[in-house]
Design an enzyme around this catalytic site. Sequence first.
Site, short mmCIF file in Angstrom:
data_model
loop_
_atom_site.label_atom_id
_atom_site.label_comp_id
_atom_site.label_asym_id
_atom_site.label_seq_id
_atom_site.Cartn_x
_atom_site.Cartn_y
_atom_site.Cartn_z
CB CYS A 1 -2.02 0.57 8.55
SG CYS A 1 -0.79 1.87 8.60
CD GLU B 1 4.61 -0.19 13.34
OE1 GLU B 1 3.40 -0.03 13.61
OE2 GLU B 1 5.52 0.30 14.04
CD GLU C 1 8.13 0.56 11.08
OE1 GLU C 1 7.29 1.14 10.37
OE2 GLU C 1 8.75 -0.45 10.71
CG ASN D 1 -0.43 -0.21 2.49
OD1 ASN D 1 0.69 -0.69 2.62
ND2 ASN D 1 -1.16 0.15 3.53
P1 NAD Z 1 0.33 -9.12 3.98
O1 NAD Z 1 0.49 -9.44 5.41
O2 NAD Z 1 -0.40 -10.06 3.12
O3 NAD Z 1 1.77 -8.93 3.27
C1 NAD Z 1 2.73 -8.00 3.74
C2 NAD Z 1 4.11 -8.48 3.32
O4 NAD Z 1 4.39 -9.71 3.97
C3 NAD Z 1 4.29 -8.73 1.82
O5 NAD Z 1 5.61 -8.36 1.44
C4 NAD Z 1 4.14 -10.25 1.73
O6 NAD Z 1 4.80 -10.80 0.62
C5 NAD Z 1 4.79 -10.69 3.03
N1 NAD Z 1 4.36 -12.00 3.52
C6 NAD Z 1 3.15 -12.61 3.35
N2 NAD Z 1 3.15 -13.81 3.97
C7 NAD Z 1 4.38 -13.96 4.54
C8 NAD Z 1 4.99 -14.97 5.32
N3 NAD Z 1 4.35 -16.11 5.65
N4 NAD Z 1 6.27 -14.81 5.76
C9 NAD Z 1 6.93 -13.66 5.46
N5 NAD Z 1 6.41 -12.66 4.71
C10 NAD Z 1 5.15 -12.81 4.26
O7 NAD Z 1 -0.31 -7.66 3.97
P2 NAD Z 1 -0.82 -6.81 2.73
O8 NAD Z 1 -2.14 -7.31 2.32
O9 NAD Z 1 0.27 -6.76 1.71
O10 NAD Z 1 -0.94 -5.36 3.39
C11 NAD Z 1 -2.10 -4.88 3.97
C12 NAD Z 1 -2.06 -5.04 5.47
O11 NAD Z 1 -0.95 -4.31 6.00
C13 NAD Z 1 -3.27 -4.44 6.16
O12 NAD Z 1 -3.69 -5.29 7.19
C14 NAD Z 1 -2.75 -3.14 6.74
O13 NAD Z 1 -3.46 -2.64 7.81
C15 NAD Z 1 -1.37 -3.52 7.10
N6 NAD Z 1 -0.54 -2.32 7.23
C16 NAD Z 1 -0.12 -1.95 8.48
C17 NAD Z 1 0.63 -0.79 8.65
C18 NAD Z 1 1.11 -0.35 10.00
O14 NAD Z 1 2.04 0.45 10.05
N7 NAD Z 1 0.53 -0.81 11.09
C19 NAD Z 1 0.95 -0.02 7.54
C20 NAD Z 1 0.49 -0.41 6.28
C21 NAD Z 1 -0.25 -1.59 6.15
#
Ligand code: NAD
Length: 513
Positions: free
Chosen positions: A315, A281, A493, A183
Amino acid sequence: MSEAKPSVQARPEAEPSHQDARREASRGNPPETVKTFPGSFIGGACHRNGDAVLPVVNPADGRTFAAVVAADEADMDRAVQVACAAFPGWSELAASKRGEIVGRAARHVEAHLKELIPILTREQGKTLLESRIEAQRFGENIAWFADLADKVHGERVSLPDLTTYGLVVRKPIGVCGAIVPWNFPLTLAANKVAPAIAAGNTVVAKPAGTTPLTTLRFAELLSEGGLPEGVFNVITGSGSVAGEALVTHPLVRKVAFTGSTPVGERIMALCANGVKRVTLELGGSDPMIICDDADLAAAASAASMGRFYNCGQACLAVKRVYVFDSVADEVIEAIAVKARRLKVGPGDAEGTQMGPMHTAAGRAELAGQLERTLAAGGQLLTGGGPPEDLEPADGFFFAPTVVVDPPHDSPMAREEVFGPALPIWRVGDLDEAIERANDSPFGLGSSVWTRDLHRARQAAARIDAGYTWINSRTKVYDELPFGGWKSSGYGKEHGQEALDFYTESKSVVLGSG
Ligand code: NAD
């Protein structure tokens, strides 16, 4: 949310660089000329290894416009070994020298930000304005931490035995893995990479499989700007293969992850093996409380901006609004008018205010949450699906959506809604609003709009979240630590505190014998 699966495609003869990816992204490219780019940046150079590739899709038309070679465990091992080899030289540099090098590299990136903007819009979907803002914040964030490199201070501690005294010294951890979602591919990478390298660590980053191009190009830019080889490396690939290979690699001492809560929980469990340091995060469902004494127009603007920015895929988006009954009609109408007026379209089209969602899967998930919510109750005021003037089959568009008073146990109240749909509830008073706000598994951000100081202090004291904005848009500052409570994460962070999560402390006793 799922990401694109690797597939095998024919590779072109010539070896394109990530700068070529920028040119492709900025001029538009028919599907038959899709190029495959190296998927890794290791030790200061691009690398390609296996045959599996990740398609990169333009969310505004659903077409694959590029592909990158997906890394496997062997590639990840190579990247981690290179980062490990670079660690002694980097960590032993004078901190001021390290800050100077990172600062110079940041300035080089800042001078080339315009290159990153079209790639980001093309692979992520956001508007060019949103890409510009993100690219600027990315450069500022790296420069901010570069300035802090020589301000990682320890402590001198007096001890009962006056012939001795204690020191607390801080040392970098080693190789850090940085796992980033799609995102905000730039800023969420900078939040990890900048404090990590400023503190003397080396990094292997893994962007989301659907947004690799911006990350690969900024790695090249940091290197061109003088960051030594091996200090920052990028490996692209799926989460289940490349991501887990990074998290479980024995030489990786810390993992910084931004993404969904279920994946964060899995990463935390994997990090138990070896007792690795971890920063998480995760998801959020940020409440906004609007009191009857608030500047209602400003609050409605903040709710609309907070919910629909980046097509609702943040997020820290405003994901639940609780408004005092006596002013609810006025506020709800103001937010609905803003939602109806937002111009939805391709991120690079003139006048677009909200781009498409990032993937078809994300849009389907949002549609499902909305359908299940409305089946349970609530009133749909506007939106509810793809805009009528855009073909849903082409891009992953979804109209700005407002729902009023759905049940408090419906999906839009309980789950994270990662798209442009806002539920609004009427509440009787501040106590009810705070109780509802806290009735969530998440605790990332929150905001309150009131002119009454007592109410503002009540909200800031009683809302369970890592951030509370009072009469302010939900903007994140480099200067303030940021991190979620409850299922929204662990660690911080931003702010000076971020450096604590990239260093270990050691107590030293200096005797006189
Ligand atoms: P996701 O968890 O599917 O993926 C995030 C990252 O993790 C990607 O690079 C993905 O390839 C990797 N990943 C997936 N499975 C993994 C595993 N088993 N082991 C290691 N890496 C793995 O999330 P998304 O759909 O890409 O992003 C959206 C989510 O991120 C939402 O829930 C959003 O709220 C959250 N988010 C949180 C923050 C914050 O700062 N709190 C900021 C932005 C997004």
